[in-house]
Design an enzyme around this catalytic site. Structure first.
Site, short mmCIF file in Angstrom:
data_model
loop_
_atom_site.label_atom_id
_atom_site.label_comp_id
_atom_site.label_asym_id
_atom_site.label_seq_id
_atom_site.Cartn_x
_atom_site.Cartn_y
_atom_site.Cartn_z
N THR A 398 -5.48 75.60 80.20
CA THR A 398 -5.64 74.28 79.59
C THR A 398 -6.74 74.37 78.53
OG1 THR A 398 -4.88 73.24 81.62
CG2 THR A 398 -6.13 71.82 80.16
N ASN A 418 -0.09 74.49 81.09
CA ASN A 418 -0.34 74.76 82.50
C ASN A 418 -0.93 76.15 82.68
OD1 ASN A 418 -0.62 74.22 85.16
ND2 ASN A 418 1.47 74.74 85.72
N1 GLY Z 1 -1.78 71.83 84.48
C1 GLY Z 1 -3.15 71.55 84.58
C2 GLY Z 1 -3.38 70.08 84.82
O1 GLY Z 1 -2.50 69.29 84.56
O2 GLY Z 1 -4.41 69.71 85.27
#
Ligand code: GLY
Length: 586
Positions: A398, A418
């Protein structure tokens, strides 16, 4: 003689860390004006990493990559506001930071305007129309995380491009101008750092497995720092968006290429899915904290609720009466984290599909009763608040951007694929990685996702539903004006990193630099262990071990980007030292 680019970068980062540059303003000026033209293996490089900038009557942009921060600052110089800069910076990150910057992912934006208007844009991915609750279960009912984490079936409907266009209505410049720097970076290429080279080399096999066509991220010889990364297909996709707007992504050529490529990698995304994608405008989650007002992301990100719960519970524990990183302070914070994450697993999901528990979970009566089981003599066993599930490894993906412009508009935006490079799938001729966000659903209640978070029925898969997130883009207000702009990557460690940064500044009166770069620790109810970065007070850890706390060292937790607004004309931007993150001023 060629200059070693990595050495130059390391030197710059060291200078910033020592803060010598702040002590000697002349040297700082000289330094800031220095154009680092290093030559490595015959290629010209022009990055400058700034870890801290004090700005006077100027906007600031903090992001994971110096080139992207500079793009945002350039948009501010060209007369754009913070919202324009956030679009251009995200687009630049999609080129220069392909591990998490994206066109093929999604995220959340929290904005505060100088008029007092506060809003969020939810551009989270959604589950495709052909998805179903048990789509990742095998014949024996076991969850197959290889399918939810890699390849075409892991892809949720991307929301980022719709997010850019939704943000555009708050800006003043046209998209054609905001997207141009990203097109140039993709077309002309940019020199990658050693960190980026190492990541690309480590992923080579996965890239080959999920892409039958040649992709610019794979080459015969290993990547090294200074190599030029050119992304022609991505430049073409960006130009289509420039020419056709949102339809240049969600319909026509790009959409057709996406669907064809995802299908070839066993995915289920349809043209309809793309065409029907919509951002959601949601009222921010806002709550008072010690004279400040915290404006953050509501569901479907769990981040805001967790932040509210942790801040409130630790204030019931009188956190500010103890020293920063003392055993007492750490215990209070760990126990607040444990209780908040237990609630995440049980109650949280997309509020368009399940009952919204926010009011209850953030209420004083509820949280005070939750805090009653706190015992300063000993760790609260996680089993007292839920069923034990095996440990799963952490990830740090992220990316986050914090921006303030000189008119005091603030943007906090966190965006993601992700995992690292998402699903690793690039549909032929599109040039960008697609997310593996479907793994953020609870693919089988009780099975932890790739960040180790356990999800319950509230976060089960359903067509059109948004998967629960941990992203916590946040703006803290003082006297109704932006005071802190904060956020970080880090999966489930996101809310805890934002929490620890905020209490670092508000409760423990740390400088923003210290709050960002101080070692962090993370507890998420299950597993029972507390993740810790190096450098925490050993005596505190020893004292906590004697109270039954179990610690697990990890390389890093989060990469927090902070702006602290000192007055209407002065602001400090701090980029986390854990990566190549950099702050740029207008
Ligand atoms: N995929 C990381 C989040 O949504 O926090």
């Amino acid at each position: 003689m060629p200059v070693n680019f990595e050495l130059v970068l390391t030197f710059i980062v060291w200078l910033d860390k020592t803060q010598l540059l702040l002590v000697f303003p002349m040297k700082k000026l000289l330094f800031l004006s220095l154009f680092v033209s290093a030559f490595c293996f015959g290629q010209s490089l022009d990055y400058t990493i700034h870890k801290e900038i004090h700005a006077q009557n100027k906007g600031l942009v903090v992001s994971a990559h110096p080139l992207a921060s500079e793009v945002g600052a350039e948009i501010l110089r060209a007369g754009g506001n913070a919202f324009d800069a956030s679009i251009a910076t995200q687009l630049a990150l999609a080129v220069v930071y392909p591990q998490a910057g994206n066109l093929g992912g999604g995220g959340f934006l929290v904005g505060v305007k100088n008029t007092g208007e506060k809003f969020t844009i939810d551009f989270r991915e959604t589950a495709p129309e052909k998805s179903s609750r048990d789509m990742y279960l095998d014949a024996h009912g076991n969850a197959d995380t290889t399918l939810s984490q890699d390849g075409g079936l892991a892809v949720g409907i991307p929301g980022s491009v719709a997010g850019f266009f939704a943000t555009l209505k708050h800006g003043v410049l046209p998209m054609a101008q905001l997207i141009e720097p990203a097109i140039k970076l993709a077309q002309n290429g940019f020199a990658i750092t050693k960190r980026e080279a190492d990541l690309l080399n480590a992923q080579k096999e996965a890239f080959l497995k999920h892409n039958s066509q040649p992709i610019p991220f794979v080459k015969a010889s290993p990547w090294k720092s200074g190599d030029l990364l050119i992304q022609k297909d991505l430049a073409t996709t960006l130009k289509r968006i420039q020419a056709l707007g949102e339809k240049g992504f969600y319909e026509g050529t790009t959409a057709n290429l996406l669907v064809k490529g995802i299908k070839a990698q066993n995915g289920i995304l349809t043209l309809n899915d793309l065409k029907n994608y919509k951002v959601a405008d949601r009222a921010p989650l806002e709550f008072p904290y010690k004279g400040f007002s915290i404006v953050t992301m509501p569901l479907p990100s769990s981040g805001g609720i967790l932040l509210a719960q942790m801040l409130k519970m630790s204030s019931y524990g009188h956190l500010d009466q103890f020293k920063f990183h003392s055993p007492q302070a750490m215990q209070i914070m760990i126990e607040a984290e444990r209780r908040a994450f237990a609630d995440r697993a049980q109650y949280m999901g997309d509020p368009d599909f399940v009952k919204d528990p926010t009011e209850l979970l953030t209420s004083e009566a509820y949280l005070k009763s939750r805090w009653k089981s706190f015992n300063h003599l000993s760790a609260t066993p996680s089993a007292e608040v839920g069923e034990i599930i095996p440990v799963q490894t952490e990830s740090t993906e992220t990316t986050h951007i914090s921006i303030i412009d000189k008119a005091q508009n603030a943007v906090s935006v966190t965006t993601t694929l992700n995992g690292l490079y998402g699903s690793k799938v690039i549909s032929p001729e599109t040039g960008f990685f697609l997310n593996n966000e479907m793994d953020d659903f609870s693919i089988k209640p009780g099975v932890p996702n790739m960040f180790g978070a356990v999800g319950g029925a509230a976060n089960a898969i359903a067509p059109g539903k948004r998967m629960l997130s941990s992203m916590t883009p946040t703006i803290v207000l003082k006297d109704s004006k932006p005071y802190l702009v904060v956020g970080t990557p880090g999966g489930t460690t996101i809310p805890t990193s934002v929490y620890q940064t905020i209490v670092g500044i508000i409760d423990f009166k740390l400088t923003p630099n210290r709050a960002v770069n101080a070692p962090k620790f993370h507890h998420q109810w299950l597993p029972e262990t507390v993740l810790v970065e190096k450098g925490l007070n050993r005596a505190a850890i020893k004292a906590l071990k004697s109270k039954n706390y179990i610690f697990q060292p990890v390389n890093q937790i989060g990469r927090t980007e902070v702006i602290l607004v000192e007055s209407s004309s002065r602001a400090i931007g701090v980029a986390d030292s854990r990566g190549d993150d950099s702050v740029a001023s207008e």
